[in-house]
Design an enzyme around this catalytic site. Sequence first.
Site, short mmCIF file in Angstrom:
data_model
loop_
_atom_site.label_atom_id
_atom_site.label_comp_id
_atom_site.label_asym_id
_atom_site.label_seq_id
_atom_site.Cartn_x
_atom_site.Cartn_y
_atom_site.Cartn_z
CB CYS A 1 -0.97 -0.03 1.27
SG CYS A 1 -1.96 -1.53 1.46
CG HIS A 14 -3.21 3.29 2.55
ND1 HIS A 14 -3.86 2.95 1.38
CD2 HIS A 14 -3.49 2.14 3.12
CE1 HIS A 14 -4.00 1.69 1.34
NE2 HIS A 14 -3.83 1.19 2.60
CG ASN A 19 -6.85 -1.09 1.55
OD1 ASN A 19 -6.02 -0.63 0.44
ND2 ASN A 19 -6.47 -1.52 2.33
#
Length: 334
Positions: free
Chosen positions: A113, A261, A291
């Site tokens: 990520c 994020h 996500n």
Amino acid sequence: MTNAYIRGTGFHVPDRILTNADLEKIVETSDEWITSRTGIKERHIAAKGEAASDLAAAAAKKALADAGMEAEELTHILVATVTPDCYTPACSCLVQAKLGLTHRIAMDLNAACSGFLYGLEQARAIVALKPEAKILLVGAEILTSRTNWEDRTTCVLFGDGAGAVIISGEPAPGTGSGRPAGRILDSLLCSDGSGADLLVISGGASSEPYATGQVVGPSHYIRMKGQDVFKLAVRSMESVCKDILARNGLSVDDVDLLIPHQANSRIIEAVGRKLGVAAERVFINVDRYGNTSAASVPIALAEARQQGRITEGSLVLLTAFGGGFTWGASLVRF
């Protein structure tokens, strides 16, 4: 050192939307359970046959248009992903072909990520060495290809998408949107492999190779110890944001927009709260995309610019945390 500028941004997500109500029909869960724990209401899901390079190429074209550039001007193509089309060739090579290009430098990065932030640092280094470089950096993921739809603790979290930026040593916006270019002021990146088993996809790789005809098992999909990851993510992003601000002589009050994020809303809110950033200065779109790993930050950055949340003079703080573990922060002045 030659300055590096973000000259254009763009993002692309698949057409299909999977809502929490849809998930209620697939696995034992509820809209209330998902929303209260993650803030996610829906996510975009790739169509059958749609690969990461397809999403990346679409996002790249939008970023090029925003920068007022043609694909032929690109010298480098970088793709951050944990879900490439295949082990080899690299996703970046396939994106290059889909943009009608050859003879460019193309490579993938895998920092989970945090991949987009790692890519930003790589792009800055290229511009420092080659000031004439014009770089496409894309974060692209089809995480649903590695999602276990029988695991209700993880299948509600992830979505597919791609975000792209154009980076060069020149700030000129060209003939695109006319939005201000962003100078990358600094990046601070970290990693710690000792917690690798807390967030992992191992099945089919060299540590757990599959034999012909073997049934695909749970290790093929995302496995995560959520509470442990939550605590580490909040602590790490808080720390790295404070460190990068301090070493640039800045405070939280100088930050116009924090783009973390988009893992889940509770992590985002906790990071903002611990840093002391007011909620209206924290960008959140996890409710609509879930996500998207390496695509998360560039999608949010592109959307924030589209919405006018970033204007000339804005100081933007980007931060991410992902498997590895990897984490980091970048400062960009628009």
